[in-house]
Design a protein around this motif. Sequence first.
Motif, PDB file in Angstrom:
ATOM      1  N   VAL A  79    -107.383  66.138  74.861  1.00 26.59           N
ATOM      2  CA  VAL A  79    -106.841  66.713  75.588  1.00 26.59           C
ATOM      3  C   VAL A  79    -108.057  66.252  76.809  1.00 26.59           C
ATOM      4  N   ASP A  80    -107.266  66.133  77.942  1.00 28.02           N
ATOM      5  CA  ASP A  80    -107.781  65.440  79.299  1.00 28.02           C
ATOM      6  C   ASP A  80    -108.328  66.384  80.163  1.00 28.02           C
ATOM      7  N   GLY A  81    -110.081  66.309  79.493  1.00 29.48           N
ATOM      8  CA  GLY A  81    -110.196  67.090  80.070  1.00 29.48           C
ATOM      9  C   GLY A  81    -110.479  67.862  81.498  1.00 29.48           C
ATOM     10  N   LYS A  82    -110.414  67.175  82.427  1.00 35.43           N
ATOM     11  CA  LYS A  82    -110.039  66.636  83.681  1.00 35.43           C
ATOM     12  C   LYS A  82    -109.497  67.356  84.282  1.00 35.43           C
ATOM     13  N   ALA A  83    -108.139  66.967  83.635  1.00 30.67           N
ATOM     14  CA  ALA A  83    -106.881  66.834  84.060  1.00 30.67           C
ATOM     15  C   ALA A  83    -106.066  68.927  83.398  1.00 30.67           C
ATOM     16  N   VAL A  84    -106.357  68.924  82.478  1.00 31.35           N
ATOM     17  CA  VAL A  84    -106.393  70.669  82.364  1.00 31.35           C
ATOM     18  C   VAL A  84    -107.229  71.548  83.325  1.00 31.35           C
ATOM     19  N   THR A  85    -108.480  70.957  83.534  1.00 28.24           N
ATOM     20  CA  THR A  85    -109.205  71.856  84.193  1.00 28.24           C
ATOM     21  C   THR A  85    -108.286  71.823  85.659  1.00 28.24           C
ATOM     22  N   GLU A  86    -107.682  71.055  86.725  1.00 25.91           N
ATOM     23  CA  GLU A  86    -107.382  70.780  87.619  1.00 25.91           C
ATOM     24  C   GLU A  86    -106.303  71.273  87.151  1.00 25.91           C
ATOM     25  N   GLY A  87    -105.169  71.840  86.443  1.00 20.00           N
ATOM     26  CA  GLY A  87    -104.322  73.172  86.922  1.00 20.00           C
ATOM     27  C   GLY A  87    -103.002  71.421  85.977  1.00 20.00           C
ATOM     28  N   ARG A  88    -103.109  70.149  85.640  1.00 18.31           N
ATOM     29  CA  ARG A  88    -102.512  69.586  85.270  1.00 18.31           C
ATOM     30  C   ARG A  88    -102.120  69.490  83.827  1.00 18.31           C
ATOM     31  N   PHE A  89    -101.719  68.585  82.937  1.00 16.07           N
ATOM     32  CA  PHE A  89    -101.604  67.725  81.988  1.00 16.07           C
ATOM     33  C   PHE A  89    -101.734  66.409  80.760  1.00 16.07           C
ATOM     34  N   ALA A  90    -101.671  65.746  82.615  1.00 18.63           N
ATOM     35  CA  ALA A  90    -102.138  64.511  82.084  1.00 18.63           C
ATOM     36  C   ALA A  90    -102.607  64.284  83.725  1.00 18.63           C
ATOM     37  N   HIS A  91    -103.371  62.785  83.178  1.00 16.25           N
ATOM     38  CA  HIS A  91    -103.761  62.742  84.540  1.00 16.25           C
ATOM     39  C   HIS A  91    -102.641  61.948  85.245  1.00 16.25           C
ATOM     40  N   ASP A  92    -102.125  61.843  85.113  1.00 14.57           N
ATOM     41  CA  ASP A  92    -100.640  60.219  85.534  1.00 14.57           C
ATOM     42  C   ASP A  92     -99.729  61.283  85.234  1.00 14.57           C
ATOM     43  N   VAL A  93     -99.024  62.277  85.904  1.00 15.24           N
ATOM     44  CA  VAL A  93     -98.139  63.175  85.549  1.00 15.24           C
ATOM     45  C   VAL A  93     -96.259  61.926  85.816  1.00 15.24           C
ATOM     46  N   ALA A  94     -96.490  61.346  87.045  1.00 16.81           N
ATOM     47  CA  ALA A  94     -95.699  60.320  87.132  1.00 16.81           C
ATOM     48  C   ALA A  94     -95.135  59.687  86.255  1.00 16.81           C
ATOM     49  N   ALA A  95     -96.157  58.914  85.411  1.00 14.81           N
ATOM     50  CA  ALA A  95     -96.162  57.938  83.912  1.00 14.81           C
ATOM     51  C   ALA A  95     -95.747  58.545  83.328  1.00 14.81           C
ATOM     52  N   VAL A  96     -96.085  59.481  82.848  1.00 13.43           N
ATOM     53  CA  VAL A  96     -95.125  60.403  81.541  1.00 13.43           C
ATOM     54  C   VAL A  96     -93.792  60.848  82.334  1.00 13.43           C
ATOM     55  N   ASP A  97     -93.821  61.291  83.697  1.00  8.96           N
ATOM     56  CA  ASP A  97     -92.108  61.212  83.683  1.00  8.96           C
ATOM     57  C   ASP A  97     -92.206  59.653  83.818  1.00  8.96           C
ATOM     58  N   ARG A  98     -92.152  58.796  83.862  1.00  9.23           N
ATOM     59  CA  ARG A  98     -91.274  57.778  83.552  1.00  9.23           C
ATOM     60  C   ARG A  98     -91.199  57.116  82.649  1.00  9.23           C
TER      61      ARG A  98
END
Length: 362
Positions: free
Chosen positions: A132-151
């Motif tokens: 788990v990306d601890g920083k991203a999840v703490t900030e309410g996201r699931f990945a540090h770069d959601v756009a990259a996941v979508d690509r």
Amino acid sequence: MPAKIPATVVTGFLGSGKTTLIRHMLANANGRRIALIINEFGDLGVDGDILKGCGDETCTDDDVMELSNGCICCTVAEDFVPTLQKLLDRDTPPDHIVIETSGLALPQPLVRAFNWPEISTRVTVDGVVTVVDGKAVTEGRFAHDVAAVDRQRAMDDNLDHETPLSELFEDQIACADMIVVNKTDLLDTASAEALATRLGSDARAGVQVVKTSMGALPVDVLLGRGQAAETDISARHEVHHHHHHHDDDEDDDHHHDHEHEHGHDEFDSFVVTRPEITDPKAFAEQVAQVIRAHDILRLKGFAAVAGKPMRLTLQAVGPRVDTYFDRPLAAGEPRETKLVVIGQAGLDRAAIEAALQETTPA
């Protein structure tokens, strides 16, 4: 029948730190011959090249096999099982197999595949590790770069589930035997601890949650968990999934990655020595109580048992303790007990030593 070869499934979103964790594992393999199955596709990933460059004699280029036909959970029959069979059919099979999934893979179908007749008698799921990306999840996201996941999602023609990231995340947590909260160097101590506690409450009972940065997890914590995950897949329940043409409304916000510096050692390890024991069953329960009381991740070692010529081996993953006699004690070998304790930094060494050295009733 030969013992089944253990396989560890490493799951987590793109950018969570799966490859870094695996590189650290390879650099500290301690002689284990580890084979890797890497699920990357398109031109987004460089995991295979990174891991092939590990330069470790226990993991050569031939030990890294890439699945590039799309999301691993969608190509189990065509891609994954045949690749696994190739590894198992080698003249010298690996000691351990590590599978790095794509960030979009549902872990449950992959674990379920280990029940296929072609492989079920030869390999077992040692454990599922969710990074788990601890920083991203703490900030309410699931990945540090959601756009990259979508690509990544858009490039996979074989992807047959268009699952919202929130549900994918829930699946990865539901299937985990261990949750690794990574990138804690980007969080303050209280935030990291709060996230670990929350994820632990969301997971199944007995799932260990560890905090780290740069994926620096002791190999003895990561491997050798003995979960046989394919035998209790019903407990790793999946969230309902949508297929094709589902519009994901995940937030498109993303942040640039940070350069991480290695922090201080985040894990403690020490040896406790005590005289021979009298009752293996009582001692195993004593060890389990100490593990529960001090949140020890892993404990292993050997014991001499009064009146017995054989050495007792003890292995504990969390509070589950396994013991067996492995060989006769050699002439002149001390009749004593030696245990290696591994846990997050800050273990109360004195209290643990005292509790493990306490004599159990005969």
